[in-house]
Design a protein around this motif. Structure first.
Motif, PDB file in Angstrom:
ATOM      1  N   ARG A   6       0.707  -1.229   0.109  1.00  0.00           N
ATOM      2  CA  ARG A   6       0.110  -0.012  -0.099  1.00  0.00           C
ATOM      3  C   ARG A   6       0.843   1.157  -0.040  1.00  0.00           C
ATOM      4  O   ARG A   6       1.817   1.313   0.675  1.00  0.00           O
ATOM      5  CB  ARG A   6      -0.943   0.239   1.148  1.00  0.00           C
ATOM      6  N   SER A   7       0.442   2.196  -0.686  1.00  0.00           N
ATOM      7  CA  SER A   7       0.967   3.576  -0.754  1.00  0.00           C
ATOM      8  C   SER A   7       0.437   4.098   0.686  1.00  0.00           C
ATOM      9  O   SER A   7      -0.593   3.921   1.084  1.00  0.00           O
ATOM     10  CB  SER A   7       0.554   4.460  -1.743  1.00  0.00           C
ATOM     11  N   LEU A   8       1.187   5.113   1.313  1.00  0.00           N
ATOM     12  CA  LEU A   8       0.868   5.795   2.638  1.00  0.00           C
ATOM     13  C   LEU A   8      -0.765   6.587   2.242  1.00  0.00           C
ATOM     14  O   LEU A   8      -1.430   6.608   3.212  1.00  0.00           O
ATOM     15  CB  LEU A   8       1.902   7.032   2.948  1.00  0.00           C
ATOM     16  N   THR A   9      -0.884   6.932   1.228  1.00  0.00           N
ATOM     17  CA  THR A   9      -2.144   7.733   0.839  1.00  0.00           C
ATOM     18  C   THR A   9      -3.221   6.695   0.977  1.00  0.00           C
ATOM     19  O   THR A   9      -4.520   7.099   0.847  1.00  0.00           O
ATOM     20  CB  THR A   9      -1.814   8.431  -0.410  1.00  0.00           C
ATOM     21  N   ASP A  10      -3.028   5.364   0.620  1.00  0.00           N
ATOM     22  CA  ASP A  10      -3.980   4.550   0.503  1.00  0.00           C
ATOM     23  C   ASP A  10      -4.191   3.550   1.791  1.00  0.00           C
ATOM     24  O   ASP A  10      -5.090   2.701   1.528  1.00  0.00           O
ATOM     25  CB  ASP A  10      -3.764   3.307  -0.618  1.00  0.00           C
ATOM     26  N   VAL A  11      -3.573   3.649   2.643  1.00  0.00           N
ATOM     27  CA  VAL A  11      -3.513   2.868   3.948  1.00  0.00           C
ATOM     28  C   VAL A  11      -4.657   3.390   4.753  1.00  0.00           C
ATOM     29  O   VAL A  11      -4.630   4.546   5.117  1.00  0.00           O
ATOM     30  CB  VAL A  11      -2.234   2.853   4.641  1.00  0.00           C
ATOM     31  N   ASP A  12      -5.492   2.304   5.255  1.00  0.00           N
ATOM     32  CA  ASP A  12      -6.454   2.640   6.215  1.00  0.00           C
ATOM     33  C   ASP A  12      -6.031   1.906   7.655  1.00  0.00           C
ATOM     34  O   ASP A  12      -5.872   0.639   7.517  1.00  0.00           O
ATOM     35  CB  ASP A  12      -7.749   2.114   5.890  1.00  0.00           C
ATOM     36  N   VAL A  13      -5.177   2.369   8.385  1.00  0.00           N
ATOM     37  CA  VAL A  13      -4.439   1.975   9.520  1.00  0.00           C
ATOM     38  C   VAL A  13      -5.223   0.703  10.269  1.00  0.00           C
ATOM     39  O   VAL A  13      -4.925  -0.137  10.642  1.00  0.00           O
ATOM     40  CB  VAL A  13      -3.972   2.736  10.596  1.00  0.00           C
ATOM     41  N   GLU A  14      -6.649   0.999  10.656  1.00  0.00           N
ATOM     42  CA  GLU A  14      -7.685   0.297  11.365  1.00  0.00           C
ATOM     43  C   GLU A  14      -7.745  -0.999  10.513  1.00  0.00           C
ATOM     44  O   GLU A  14      -7.571  -2.270  11.116  1.00  0.00           O
ATOM     45  CB  GLU A  14      -8.616   0.777  11.857  1.00  0.00           C
ATOM     46  N   GLN A  15      -8.219  -0.672   9.399  1.00  0.00           N
ATOM     47  CA  GLN A  15      -8.492  -1.884   8.554  1.00  0.00           C
ATOM     48  C   GLN A  15      -7.288  -2.719   7.883  1.00  0.00           C
ATOM     49  O   GLN A  15      -7.286  -4.016   8.021  1.00  0.00           O
ATOM     50  CB  GLN A  15      -9.399  -1.474   7.213  1.00  0.00           C
ATOM     51  N   ASP A  16      -6.249  -2.017   7.400  1.00  0.00           N
ATOM     52  CA  ASP A  16      -5.150  -2.627   6.704  1.00  0.00           C
ATOM     53  C   ASP A  16      -3.922  -3.247   7.763  1.00  0.00           C
ATOM     54  O   ASP A  16      -3.442  -4.204   7.414  1.00  0.00           O
ATOM     55  CB  ASP A  16      -4.388  -1.807   5.734  1.00  0.00           C
ATOM     56  N   VAL A  17      -3.867  -2.404   9.003  1.00  0.00           N
ATOM     57  CA  VAL A  17      -2.827  -2.924   9.979  1.00  0.00           C
ATOM     58  C   VAL A  17      -3.388  -3.578  10.879  1.00  0.00           C
ATOM     59  O   VAL A  17      -3.143  -4.662  11.244  1.00  0.00           O
ATOM     60  CB  VAL A  17      -1.923  -1.595  10.292  1.00  0.00           C
ATOM     61  N   ILE A  18      -4.417  -2.745  11.723  1.00  0.00           N
ATOM     62  CA  ILE A  18      -4.848  -3.516  12.874  1.00  0.00           C
ATOM     63  C   ILE A  18      -5.713  -4.967  12.744  1.00  0.00           C
ATOM     64  O   ILE A  18      -5.398  -5.737  13.577  1.00  0.00           O
ATOM     65  CB  ILE A  18      -5.876  -2.300  13.587  1.00  0.00           C
ATOM     66  N   GLU A  19      -6.773  -4.897  11.728  1.00  0.00           N
ATOM     67  CA  GLU A  19      -7.413  -5.955  11.459  1.00  0.00           C
ATOM     68  C   GLU A  19      -6.973  -7.030  10.715  1.00  0.00           C
ATOM     69  O   GLU A  19      -7.171  -8.184  10.813  1.00  0.00           O
ATOM     70  CB  GLU A  19      -8.779  -5.567  11.084  1.00  0.00           C
ATOM     71  N   TRP A  20      -6.140  -6.563   9.484  1.00  0.00           N
ATOM     72  CA  TRP A  20      -5.759  -7.623   8.575  1.00  0.00           C
ATOM     73  C   TRP A  20      -4.222  -7.864   8.845  1.00  0.00           C
ATOM     74  O   TRP A  20      -4.011  -9.364   8.685  1.00  0.00           O
ATOM     75  CB  TRP A  20      -5.814  -6.967   7.191  1.00  0.00           C
ATOM     76  N   ALA A  21      -3.400  -7.274   8.910  1.00  0.00           N
ATOM     77  CA  ALA A  21      -1.940  -7.737   8.724  1.00  0.00           C
ATOM     78  C   ALA A  21      -1.458  -8.408  10.018  1.00  0.00           C
ATOM     79  O   ALA A  21      -1.914  -8.135  11.087  1.00  0.00           O
ATOM     80  CB  ALA A  21      -1.164  -6.332   8.679  1.00  0.00           C
ATOM     81  N   ASP A  22      -0.364  -9.360   9.794  1.00  0.00           N
ATOM     82  CA  ASP A  22       0.104  -9.899  10.654  1.00  0.00           C
ATOM     83  C   ASP A  22       1.661  -9.425  11.090  1.00  0.00           C
ATOM     84  O   ASP A  22       2.186  -9.573  12.067  1.00  0.00           O
ATOM     85  CB  ASP A  22       0.448 -11.490  10.230  1.00  0.00           C
ATOM     86  N   ALA A  23       1.884  -8.727   9.950  1.00  0.00           N
ATOM     87  CA  ALA A  23       3.274  -7.764   9.844  1.00  0.00           C
ATOM     88  C   ALA A  23       3.104  -6.627   9.269  1.00  0.00           C
ATOM     89  O   ALA A  23       2.277  -6.501   8.272  1.00  0.00           O
ATOM     90  CB  ALA A  23       4.550  -8.953   9.515  1.00  0.00           C
ATOM     91  N   VAL A  24       3.980  -5.708   9.546  1.00  0.00           N
ATOM     92  CA  VAL A  24       3.982  -4.353   8.994  1.00  0.00           C
ATOM     93  C   VAL A  24       5.342  -4.030   8.596  1.00  0.00           C
ATOM     94  O   VAL A  24       6.253  -4.066   9.403  1.00  0.00           O
ATOM     95  CB  VAL A  24       3.189  -3.268   9.843  1.00  0.00           C
ATOM     96  N   LEU A  25       5.605  -3.833   7.388  1.00  0.00           N
ATOM     97  CA  LEU A  25       6.761  -3.036   6.981  1.00  0.00           C
ATOM     98  C   LEU A  25       6.720  -1.781   6.469  1.00  0.00           C
ATOM     99  O   LEU A  25       5.838  -1.661   5.650  1.00  0.00           O
ATOM    100  CB  LEU A  25       7.614  -4.129   5.963  1.00  0.00           C
ATOM    101  N   LEU A  26       7.639  -0.786   7.008  1.00  0.00           N
ATOM    102  CA  LEU A  26       7.693   0.444   6.618  1.00  0.00           C
ATOM    103  C   LEU A  26       8.859   0.975   5.643  1.00  0.00           C
ATOM    104  O   LEU A  26      10.057   0.517   6.221  1.00  0.00           O
ATOM    105  CB  LEU A  26       7.627   1.422   7.588  1.00  0.00           C
TER     106      LEU A  26
END
Length: 80
Positions: A6-26
């Motif tokens: 995801r591009s930063l402009t397209d990220v929904d933190v709650e949906q894409d990170v909190i609820e969906w992802a097991d890991a996050v890379l920035l």
């Protein structure tokens, strides 16, 4: 496993990170010893409200950066 990029402009933190992802890379380029302003702004405005969210417990995280050559501040950006 499924991967989402995801591009930063397209990220929904709650949906894409909190609820969906097991890991996050920035990742971001480094300019004058700092990560790109867009990433720093996103961390402060988009990520900050969720920083202490208990749903982040157990998720893996990582960071990567790129710089234009030697002594560009890459190491500083990754450790700060």
């Amino acid at each position: 496993a499924e991967v989402r990029v995801r591009s930063l402009t397209d990220v929904d933190v709650e949906q894409d990170v909190i609820e969906w992802a097991d890991a996050v890379l920035l990742g971001a380029p480094v300019h004058y010893g700092n990560a790109a302003a867009a990433l720093l702004s996103w961390v402060e405005e988009g990520w900050a409200p969720f920083w202490q969210d208990e749903r982040l417990d157990g998720k893996l995280g990582g960071a990567f950066a790129t710089a234009g050559g030697m002594a560009q501040g890459l190491e500083h950006a990754l450790t700060s």
